[in-house]
Write an enzyme that holds these catalytic residues in place. Structure first.
Site, PDB file in Angstrom:
ATOM      1  N   GLY A 111       0.897  -1.177   0.007  1.00 48.83           N
ATOM      2  CA  GLY A 111       0.086  -0.073  -0.030  1.00 48.83           C
ATOM      3  C   GLY A 111       0.939   1.160   0.095  1.00 48.83           C
ATOM      4  O   GLY A 111       2.057   1.161  -0.325  1.00 48.83           O
ATOM      5  N   GLY A 160       0.948   4.854   2.216  1.00 48.87           N
ATOM      6  CA  GLY A 160       0.391   5.610   3.169  1.00 48.87           C
ATOM      7  C   GLY A 160       0.574   6.990   3.029  1.00 48.87           C
ATOM      8  O   GLY A 160       0.771   7.499   1.879  1.00 48.87           O
ATOM      9  N   SER A 161       0.337   8.030   4.047  1.00 54.71           N
ATOM     10  CA  SER A 161       0.408   9.550   3.717  1.00 54.71           C
ATOM     11  C   SER A 161       1.770   9.890   3.488  1.00 54.71           C
ATOM     12  O   SER A 161       2.134  10.858   2.692  1.00 54.71           O
ATOM     13  CB  SER A 161      -0.039  10.252   5.060  1.00 54.71           C
ATOM     14  OG  SER A 161      -1.027   9.472   5.227  1.00 54.71           O
ATOM     15  N   PHE A 162       2.853   9.058   4.077  1.00 51.24           N
ATOM     16  CA  PHE A 162       4.139   9.538   3.770  1.00 51.24           C
ATOM     17  C   PHE A 162       5.115   8.911   2.694  1.00 51.24           C
ATOM     18  O   PHE A 162       6.100   9.320   2.538  1.00 51.24           O
ATOM     19  CB  PHE A 162       4.939   9.176   5.287  1.00 51.24           C
ATOM     20  CG  PHE A 162       4.220  10.099   6.238  1.00 51.24           C
ATOM     21  CD1 PHE A 162       4.843  11.561   6.236  1.00 51.24           C
ATOM     22  CD2 PHE A 162       3.313   9.962   7.064  1.00 51.24           C
ATOM     23  CE1 PHE A 162       4.379  12.211   7.340  1.00 51.24           C
ATOM     24  CE2 PHE A 162       3.039  10.576   8.153  1.00 51.24           C
ATOM     25  CZ  PHE A 162       3.212  11.787   8.078  1.00 51.24           C
ATOM     26  N   GLY A 163       4.560   7.590   2.308  1.00 55.63           N
ATOM     27  CA  GLY A 163       5.428   6.815   1.572  1.00 55.63           C
ATOM     28  C   GLY A 163       4.812   5.330   1.394  1.00 55.63           C
ATOM     29  O   GLY A 163       3.709   4.975   1.875  1.00 55.63           O
ATOM     30  N   VAL A 187       4.366   1.260   1.583  1.00 63.69           N
ATOM     31  CA  VAL A 187       4.087   0.241   2.651  1.00 63.69           C
ATOM     32  C   VAL A 187       4.527  -1.100   2.330  1.00 63.69           C
ATOM     33  O   VAL A 187       4.062  -1.533   1.090  1.00 63.69           O
ATOM     34  CB  VAL A 187       2.794   0.469   3.403  1.00 63.69           C
ATOM     35  CG1 VAL A 187       2.584  -0.428   4.638  1.00 63.69           C
ATOM     36  CG2 VAL A 187       2.409   1.736   3.811  1.00 63.69           C
ATOM     37  N   LYS A 223       6.584   1.061   6.998  1.00 63.29           N
ATOM     38  CA  LYS A 223       6.138   2.166   6.268  1.00 63.29           C
ATOM     39  C   LYS A 223       7.182   3.090   6.261  1.00 63.29           C
ATOM     40  O   LYS A 223       8.165   3.490   6.884  1.00 63.29           O
ATOM     41  CB  LYS A 223       5.155   2.846   7.050  1.00 63.29           C
ATOM     42  CG  LYS A 223       4.377   3.924   6.676  1.00 63.29           C
ATOM     43  CD  LYS A 223       3.343   4.562   7.389  1.00 63.29           C
ATOM     44  CE  LYS A 223       2.148   3.650   7.567  1.00 63.29           C
ATOM     45  NZ  LYS A 223       0.973   3.854   8.148  1.00 63.29           N
ATOM     46  N   ASP A 245      -5.676  13.116   8.981  1.00 61.43           N
ATOM     47  CA  ASP A 245      -5.929  12.320   7.510  1.00 61.43           C
ATOM     48  C   ASP A 245      -6.799  11.294   7.688  1.00 61.43           C
ATOM     49  O   ASP A 245      -6.219   9.896   7.340  1.00 61.43           O
ATOM     50  CB  ASP A 245      -4.544  12.038   6.991  1.00 61.43           C
ATOM     51  CG  ASP A 245      -4.656  11.737   5.494  1.00 61.43           C
ATOM     52  OD1 ASP A 245      -5.641  12.028   4.891  1.00 61.43           O
ATOM     53  OD2 ASP A 245      -3.635  11.182   4.761  1.00 61.43           O
TER      54      ASP A 245
END
Ligand code: NAG
Ligand code: NAG
Ligand code: NAG
Ligand code: NAG
Ligand code: NAG
Ligand code: NAG
Ligand code: NAG
Length: 911
Positions: free
Chosen positions: A598, A600-603, A605, A619, A716
Site C-alpha cells: 500500500g 501511506g500518507s508519507f510513502g 508500505v 512504512k 488524515d
C-alpha cells in the site's frame, strides 16, 4: 419603569445609560464597574438591539477579568451573559474563551458566526453577597462580552434539592405554538426569562415534528400562579397533536447530563362536557413516563396551568420526546412550553480565611496592577502574586510581594493561612513587629528583608518544622536572637538590624555547631560528588558501548521481540515500548522490500515477517528531510506510548542515514476502502459489519482526541487509513506524526494536510486545526459506509463533485433511500441508517463548533447498532409492535412517516 428598577443590568458602552425601546429595561454602562479592557464598536449589529452596538474586549494574558455582581445571600437569580462579535474586517480567527461563575466553569464561548448573539444563562442561588462573572483563558482571539444581566427570582422559583451543590444551566426554554419568531421576555415575563419561539430557525432546533401537529392560541387569561410563574402569554399558545401524537427532537448543548425538566400544560381549548384530553409521555424512556397527563384534572379546570417536572433526569445530547393520547381520550396531546436545565456542579472557591487575609494585604497598597486583580484568587488561574494548592478548596501556598509598595503592619490574619509555604514580603514598607506565624507549619521560605520592622525576632520561628530560610536583613529589629535560629538547621540572615544581638552563649554554641556541620557537610559533599561522577562514568561508558556510531552495533545487541528500550538522544529511555530495528533487519524481514501492500500518507508500505514470525507492515517515510532527528525520535516515543485496541500499534522504528521507517502490526484484511468501493465483490460488507467498523474507528479517534496528552489530531482520516484485522475489527492507522494538537491554535502550522474529499473546509480556509477537523473527515467516512460510493467523483455527483454536497441535499430532503448502497437495500432497518445519516450530516457541518464530538458520534453509532440488532430479534420472534421500548430517537418519527419503505416515502415534515 417601576418594576424594571429591580433588575440590575450592565451593558458595555461609552454613552450613558440607554433605554431599550423594545423591553423598556434600562441598560447601564459598565464603565463604572470595569476598569479593564476596551470598548469596541460593533459596526453591524445585524438588527440586534442598541445594547449590542458596543462590546468590551479584554487583553490576552494569563489574568481573568471579572464583573462582580451584588446579590442577596440565598436568593435565586438568573445570571445571563451575551456575546455578539459583529463582523470584523481583519482575518483574525474568531474568539474562543472560557466563562466562569465564581470558581465554577460555566461555558466555553466559541464564536463561529459573527452575527449571532450567543446567550449563556445560569440559574443560581447566591452563595453570598456577590457573585463573579469571569472571562479568561482565550485559545483564539480576544475574550469579550456584550451584556450581563442579573435577574432576581421570587419565592421558591427554580428551587431544587441540589442547589447547595449545583447550579442550573439553561439548555432549552421553548414556547410552543408561538405567534411569531420573536422570543418572549420582559415585560411579558416579569422575571425576564427568554422563551424561545418554536418557529425560530436554528440548526437542529425542533425537528421530527409529528404529522397532524397544529398550533392553537387563545386570548383568554390563563392562571399561571403555580411554582414557576411562567408568563401568561407563553401559556396562551400551544401545539396539539390532532392525530394522537406530538413529537419533537432537539439538540441539548453540553449533554448527556443530569437535568431538571419542566413541562407546562394549560388547557386552552374549550372541550365539550363529554370530551377528554388524556395522554402519556412515550419518550424519552424512563420509568416514570407512564403517568397519564390529564390537564383539566391536575390543573383544576381549563385555563389554569399544570406544570409537572422531573427534578433529576439523565438526558442525551439529542432529546427526543413524544406524547401519545390514551385510548379513552377524545383529544390529542397538548403542550404549551418546556424548560430543560443541566445541573452544573459548583466548584469550591478558595478558602475564605485565605481570601480575607489577601484582601487585607491588598488594601495596604495603592499600586493598581496587582491589587485590583479580580475574582477568586486561585481559580481558574491564580492571581499573579500568589500560588495555590490543588486541594479542595484551594489554599494559598505562596504570597509573592517583593517590592510591591505595601505599607503598614504585617496583618496578624496571616496566621490563618495554614497552607502557606513561602512568604515574600521583602522590599516594602512594613512596620511594627513580626506577627505570630506559629500556626504555619508548612512555611519553608520567609523573606522580610528591607522593611521597617521593629521588635524582637519571635522565638517560635526557629522551631517551625519545615522552615528552610528566613531573611530579615535591613530592618529595625532588636533584642536577642533566639538560640533556636542559630543552630544552622535553617538559613537565617539578619545583617543591617542595628539592635539585633546574639546572646554570648549561643554565639559560642553556634560557632561550634556551625564548625561541626560545615565539616560534616564538606565530607558529605565530597562523597556525594564522588559517587555522582562514578555513576555518570559508568553510564556514559555503558551507553557508548551500546550506541556506537549510527546505531549499527545495535543489530546484535537488540532483539525486537524483547521490547527493550533503545534510544538515540535519550528520548526513548525507559519507554519500554518501541523497538529499534536496523535497516538490515528490515531488509531481511521484508525480503528486500519485495511485497508492496500500500501507500501511506508519507510513502510506500511493505509487508514483512520478523524472525519471531510476527507479521508487520513497514512504512517508509519518504520526505525524511522535513523531520529533524530529534523530532522524529520524540514523535516515535510519543506514538509508541499510545495503545488502544482501535489504533494500529507501532512495534518499532528504524532510523539510519536518510532512511526512516516505522514498523507496524500487519492487518490481514487490508483497508476499509478495499471493502466498500474496491472492485472485489467477495469482500462485501453487510450493514451491521459496517456499523461495527464505524464504532471501532470512532473509538480509536476518540482516544486520540481525549485519551492522549498532548491531544492528537489525526488530520488524515479516510477509509484507506482504517485497517481491518483478522476478525474484521477496525483499527485506525497513520496517526500522530508531527501532528500533535498545538496548544496555541492561532499558530499557523504547516500547510493544510489531508486528502481531497475528506478535508475540513474550515481548516482549509483558516488553518485552525481542531479535533473537529477529524470529525468532518469521519463524517465523510460514514457517508461512504452508507452509500458505498467514493468521496469525490464527477461522474457520480456532477458539478458538486463531492459526496458531502450530494448526500446533504438528499438527506435534508428526507430522502435517505437514495443514498443507501444498493447492495444493502432491503436488508437493513431504515431507522438505523437514518441515525447514521443524521450524525454524518452533523459531522460535515460547515463550522467545527456545530459538529458533534467523537463521543457523541460513538453514542449515535451504538444506537444504530441497537436498532439494527433489535430488528433482527423482533423479526425472528415474529412480533414487531409490542416492543416499543426498543425505540430510540428517530423511531417514533419514522412510525409517523409510515413504515412503507418504498422510495421517497421517508420525507420528514420538518427539518
Ligand atoms: C450585516 O450583517 C448581516 C448578517 O451578517 C448581513 O446580511 C448584512 O449585509 C450586513 N450589513 C452591512 C451593512 O454590512
Ligand atoms: C415576588 O413575591 C412578592 C410576594 O409574594 C410579590 O409581592 C412580588 O410582586 C413578587 N415579585 C415579582 C416580580 O413577581
Ligand atoms: C441525579 O441522579 C443521579 C443518579 O441517580 C445522581 O448521581 C446525581 O447526584 C443526582 N443529582 C444531580 C444534581 O445530578
Ligand atoms: C359529545 O356529545 C356531542 C353531542 O352532545 C356529540 O355530537 C359528540 O359526538 C360527543 N363526543 C364524544 C367524543 O362522545
Ligand atoms: C379547585 O377550584 C375550586 C374553586 O375554583 C377550589 O375551591 C378548589 O379547592 C380547587 N381545588 C384544588 C385541588 O385546587
Ligand atoms: C506557581 O506554581 C506553578 C506550578 O506549580 C509554577 O509553575 C509557578 O511558577 C508558580 N508561581 C509562582 C509565582 O511561584
Ligand atoms: C541592605 O542595605 C544595604 C544598604 O542599603 C544594601 O547594600 C544591601 O544590599 C541590603 N541588603 C539586602 C539583603 O538587600
Amino acid at each position: 419603569m417601576g418594576s424594571a428598577s429591580q433588575f440590575i443590568l450592565f451593558f458595555v458602552c461609552l454613552t450613558p445609560a440607554i433605554v431599550c425601546q423594545v423591553t423598556g429595561l434600562v441598560w447601564n454602562s459598565d464603565t463604572g464597574i470595569m476598569a479593564h479592557g476596551k470598548s469596541v464598536e460593533v459596526k453591524n449589529t445585524s438588527g440586534n438591539p442598541l445594547q449590542y452596538s458596543t462590546r468590551r474586549e479584554f487583553p490576552i494574558d494569563n489574568k481573568k477579568y471579572c464583573y462582580t455582581l451584588k446579590t442577596e445571600e440565598r436568593r435565586r437569580y438568573i445570571v445571563r451573559a451575551t456575546f455578539l462579535y459583529g463582523s470584523s474586517e481583519t482575518e483574525e480567527p474568531y474568539p474562543k474563551f472560557q466563562l466562569f461563575l465564581d470558581a465554577t466553569k460555566w461555558s466555553t464561548v466559541s464564536v463561529s458566526d459573527d452575527s449571532r448573539v450567543y446567550v449563556k444563562e445560569m440559574i443560581v442561588r447566591a452563595p453570598s453577597y456577590s457573585i463573579d462573572v469571569c472571562l479568561c483563558c482565550a485559545t483564539t482571539g480576544f475574550p469579550f462580552i456584550s451584556t450581563i444581566e442579573l435577574r432576581p427570582l421570587n419565592l421558591s422559583m427554580y428551587a431544587t434539592d441540589y442547589e447547595d451543590d449545583f447550579y442550573l444551566k439553561v439548555a432549552a426554554r421553548v414556547n410552543f405554538g408561538a405567534l411569531s419568531k420573536e422570543d418572549i421576555r420582559y415585560p411579558d415575563d416579569p422575571y425576564d426569562r427568554i422563551w424561545e419561539s418554536d418557529l425560530a430557525k436554528r440548526q437542529n432546533y425542533l425537528v421530527g415534528v409529528a404529522p397532524g401537529t397544529e398550533r392553537i392560541s387563545t386570548a383568554k387569561y390563563v392562571d399561571t400562579n403555580t411554582r414557576e410563574y411562567p408568563p401568561v402569554k407563553v401559556m396562551q399558545t400551544a401545539v396539539v397533536g390532532t392525530m394522537g401524537r406530538l413529537s419533537y427532537r432537539l439538540n441539548l448543548e453540553d449533554f448527556p447530563a443530569n437535568a431538571r425538566a419542566y413541562a407546562y400544560f394549560a388547557e386552552i381549548q374549550d372541550l365539550a362536557e363529554n370530551e377528554t384530553r388524556k395522554f402519556r409521555m412515550e419518550q424519552p424512556y424512563t420509568d416514570y413516563s407512564n403517568a397519564i397527563v390529564n390537564i383539566a384534572e391536575n390543573a383544576n379546570g381549563s385555563y389554569t396551568l399544570y406544570e409537572p417536572s422531573y427534578m433529576n433526569v439523565t438526558l442525551d445530547f439529542v432529546l427526543s420526546f413524544s406524547f401519545v393520547e390514551t385510548r379513552d381520550s377524545s383529544r390529542g396531546p397538548l403542550l404549551n412550553a418546556i424548560e430543560i436545565s443541566r445541573y452544573v456542579e459548583i466548584a469550591a472557591k478558595t478558602d475564605d480565611k485565605d481570601v480575607s487575609t489577601l484582601n487585607v494585604i491588598r488594601s495596604m497598597s495603592t499600586e493598581s496592577d496587582w491589587t485590583d486583580e479580580q475574582g477568586d484568587p486561585c481559580i481558574p488561574m491564580p492571581w499573579e502574586w500568589v500560588n495555590c494548592s490543588d486541594t479542595v478548596p484551594p489554599r494559598i501556598t505562596i504570597i509573592f510581594l517583593s517590592g510591591k509598595n505595601v505599607k503598614g503592619e504585617i496583618p496578624s490574619e496571616l496566621k490563618n493561612m495554614e497552607g502557606l509555604t513561602e512568604l515574600w514580603l521583602d522590599g516594602n514598607f512594613f512596620t511594627g513587629p513580626i506577627p505570630d506565624l506559629s500556626n504555619l507549619v508548612n512555611l519553608k521560605i520567609v523573606h522580610l528583608e528591607n522593611n521597617k520592622l521593629t521588635g524582637p525576632v519571635p522565638s517560635y520561628i526557629g522551631s517551625l518544622p519545615s522552615l528552610k530560610e528566613i531573611y530579615v536583613q535591613n530592618n529595625s529589629l532588636s533584642g536577642e536572637i533566639p538560640a533556636s535560629l542559630l543552630t544552622g538547621k535553617q538559613i537565617f540572615r539578619y545583617e543591617g538590624n542595628a539592635h539585633l544581638r546574639r546572646g554570648e552563649k549561643s554565639k559560642r554554641h553556634y560557632k561550634l555547631v556551625l564548625g561541626i556541620s560545615v565539616g560534616l557537610l564538606a565530607i558529605l559533599f565530597v562523597l556525594f560528588m564522588g559517587s555522582l561522577l562514578l555513576l555518570r562514568y559508568i553510564r556514559v561508558k555503558r551507553s557508548y558501548h551500546k550506541f556506537d556510531d549510527k546505531g549499527n552495533s545495535l543489530r546484535n545487541s537488540t532483539k525486537p521481540s524483547t521490547h527493550s528500550s533503545i534510544t538515540r538522544g535519550g528520548s526513548l529511555m525507559d519507554e519500554r515500548v518501541a523497538c529499534y530495528f536496523s535497516s538490515t533487519e528490515i531488509e531481511e524481514a521484508t525480503d528486500r522490500f519485495s511485497r508492496k501492500i500500500g501507500k501511506g500518507s508519507f510513502g510506500p508500505v511493505y509487508y514483512g515477517k520478523l524472525k519471531d514470525g510476527k507479521e508487520v507492515a513497514v512504512k517508509i517515510m519518504a520526505d525524511s528531510s522535513s523531520h529533524g532527528t530529534r523530532q522524529f525520535v520524540t514523535e516515535v516515543a510519543l506514538l509508541s506510548r499510545i495503545h488502544h485496541r482501535n489504533l494500529v500499534p507501532l512495534i518499532g522504528y528504524c532510523e539510519e542515514e536518510h532512511q526512516r521507517m516505522l514498523v507496524y502490526e500487519y492487518m490481514h484484511n487490508g483497508t476499509l476502502r478495499d471493502h466498500i468501493n474496491g472492485s472485489d465483490h467477495e469482500k462485501h460488507l453487510d450493514w451491521l459489519a459496517r456499523l461495527q467498523i464505524a464504532e471501532d474507528a470512532a473509538k480509536g479517534l476518540e482516544y486520540l482526541h481525549t485519551g492522549c496528552n498532548p491531544t492528537i489530531i489525526h488530520r488524515d482520516v479516510k477509509t484507506s487509513n482504517i485497517l481491518l484485522d483478522n476478525n474484521m475489527r477496525a483499527k485506525v492507522s497513520d496517526f500522530g506524526l508531527s501532528r500533535q494538537a498545538e496548544e496555541d491554535l492561532t499558530h499557523i502550522s504547516s500547510v493544510a494536510r489531508g486528502t481531497v474529499g475528506y478535508l475540513d473546509p474550515e481548516y482549509y480556509a483558516n488553518q485552525q486545526l481542531t479535533e473537529k477537523s477529524d470529525v468532518y473527515s469521519f463524517g465523510v467516512v460514514l457517508l461512504e459506509l452508507i452509500s458505498g460510493r467514493k468521496p469525490v467523483s464527477f461522474e457520480e455527483y456532477g458539478t458538486e463533485w463531492s459526496i458531502v454536497h450530494w448526500a446533504r441535499s438528499l438527506v435534508r430532503k428526507g430522502d435517505v433511500i437514495s443514498i443507501v448502497d444498493s447492495t444493502l437495500l432491503g436488508t437493513v432497518k431504515m431507522e438505523s441508517v437514518w441515525r447514521i445519516a443524521e450524525v454524518a450530516i452533523q459531522c460535515v457541518e460547515q463550522h467545527g463548533s456545530s459538529r458533534p464530538r467523537m463521543q457523541e458520534i460513538i453514542l449515535a453509532i451504538q444506537d444504530a447498532i441497537k436498532i439494527e440488532k433489535g430488528t433482527d430479534k423482533l423479526s425472528s420472534a415474529g412480533s414487531s409492535k409490542g416492543q416499543s421500548s426498543r425505540k430510540t430517537l428517530l423511531t417514533s418519527f419514522l412510525d409517523i412517516e409510515s413504515p412503507d419503505l418504498s422510495k421517497d416515502s421517508l420525507v420528514p415534515s420538518a427539518r
